[in-house]
Scaffold this motif. Structure first.
Motif, PDB file in Angstrom:
ATOM      1  N   UNK A 135       2.423  -3.400 -93.572  1.00 36.49           N
ATOM      2  CA  UNK A 135       1.386  -3.848 -94.875  1.00 36.49           C
ATOM      3  C   UNK A 135       0.806  -2.751 -95.394  1.00 36.49           C
ATOM      4  N   UNK A 136       0.072  -2.009 -94.583  1.00 36.52           N
ATOM      5  CA  UNK A 136      -0.592  -0.827 -94.998  1.00 36.52           C
ATOM      6  C   UNK A 136       0.630   0.017 -95.928  1.00 36.52           C
ATOM      7  N   UNK A 137       1.688   0.523 -94.987  1.00 35.30           N
ATOM      8  CA  UNK A 137       2.520   1.427 -95.708  1.00 35.30           C
ATOM      9  C   UNK A 137       3.164   0.693 -97.159  1.00 35.30           C
ATOM     10  N   UNK A 138       3.387  -0.669 -97.193  1.00 30.36           N
ATOM     11  CA  UNK A 138       3.987  -1.070 -98.243  1.00 30.36           C
ATOM     12  C   UNK A 138       3.234  -1.242 -99.404  1.00 30.36           C
ATOM     13  N   UNK A 139       1.438  -1.243 -99.210  1.00 28.65           N
ATOM     14  CA  UNK A 139       0.552  -1.056-100.101  1.00 28.65           C
ATOM     15  C   UNK A 139       0.581   0.295-100.776  1.00 28.65           C
ATOM     16  N   UNK A 140       0.909   1.271 -99.784  1.00 29.69           N
ATOM     17  CA  UNK A 140       0.616   2.585-100.194  1.00 29.69           C
ATOM     18  C   UNK A 140       1.758   3.038-101.221  1.00 29.69           C
ATOM     19  N   UNK A 141       2.954   2.430-100.691  1.00 31.06           N
ATOM     20  CA  UNK A 141       4.229   2.629-101.676  1.00 31.06           C
ATOM     21  C   UNK A 141       4.220   2.101-102.951  1.00 31.06           C
ATOM     22  N   UNK A 142       3.460   0.920-102.998  1.00 29.22           N
ATOM     23  CA  UNK A 142       3.179  -0.031-104.257  1.00 29.22           C
ATOM     24  C   UNK A 142       2.319   0.851-105.127  1.00 29.22           C
ATOM     25  N   UNK A 144       1.763   4.048-105.110  1.00 37.07           N
ATOM     26  CA  UNK A 144       2.625   5.343-105.493  1.00 37.07           C
ATOM     27  C   UNK A 144       3.426   5.217-106.764  1.00 37.07           C
ATOM     28  N   UNK A 145       4.319   3.790-106.597  1.00 42.83           N
ATOM     29  CA  UNK A 145       5.122   3.447-107.761  1.00 42.83           C
ATOM     30  C   UNK A 145       4.373   3.085-109.046  1.00 42.83           C
ATOM     31  N   UNK A 146       2.786   2.726-108.884  1.00 40.54           N
ATOM     32  CA  UNK A 146       2.210   2.373-110.150  1.00 40.54           C
ATOM     33  C   UNK A 146       1.640   3.589-110.562  1.00 40.54           C
ATOM     34  N   UNK A 147       1.820   4.848-109.981  1.00 41.81           N
ATOM     35  CA  UNK A 147       1.191   5.939-110.303  1.00 41.81           C
ATOM     36  C   UNK A 147      -0.388   6.433-110.002  1.00 41.81           C
ATOM     37  N   UNK A 148      -0.770   5.676-109.051  1.00 38.73           N
ATOM     38  CA  UNK A 148      -2.291   5.838-108.818  1.00 38.73           C
ATOM     39  C   UNK A 148      -2.390   6.534-107.467  1.00 38.73           C
TER      40      UNK A 148
END
Length: 148
Positions: A135-142, A144-148
């Motif tokens: 879940x932590x990795x998934x949140x980090x990837x999300x 990144x894709x949003x540009x934050x």
């Protein structure tokens, strides 16, 4: 009454799923470490690190158990662990007797293999849960894709 109880308990599902994953993963890793290293207790299943095929089974159990406990690559680790327990049941337990619950000679002593197999099979479909490294990795990837 039932619907309010269901609603209250549903809110705890993410935490309970993560607790379930953590407990089952640590127990599985513990069984693997007992067969590989005789630790934390030496049992009749102690095979040692260099004994085949027990060392491979123990290595799988320690590795997948720790991954599942941490919630890292949960689905893949649970798939491997579930498969290992299915193989263990059909190769080691089922040929001894039909009944899995009792120990030999009345049963085959395979209840624990069945419980691990289906618990990990459940985790293949549910994943690691909200409180996992997945879940932590998934949140980090999300993020990144949003540009934050």
């Amino acid at each position: 009454m039932t619907s309010s109880l269901d609603a209250r308990l549903t809110g705890y599902s993410p935490a309970v799923l993560s607790l379930f994953r953590l407990v089952y993963g640590l127990l599985f890793a513990g069984y693997g470490s007992m067969s590989l290293f005789g630790w934390p207790v030496r049992t009749k299943f102690f095979v040692g690190f260099w004994s085949w095929p027990g060392s491979y089974a123990g290595l799988f159990e320690v590795t997948t158990g720790l991954l599942i406990a941490a919630g890292l690559f949960t689905r893949a680790a649970a798939f491997i662990a579930s498969g290992e327990m299915a193989v263990a049941y059909f190769w080691m337990h089922q040929p001894k007797a039909l009944i899995p619950i009792a120990d030999p000679p009345q049963g085959n002593g395979g209840a624990l293999a069945i419980l691990f197999c289906f618990a990990f099979f459940l985790l293949v479909f549910t994943g690691g849960g909200r409180y996992s490294l997945d879940a932590v990795l998934r949140a980090r990837d999300v993020g990144r894709t949003r540009g934050t």
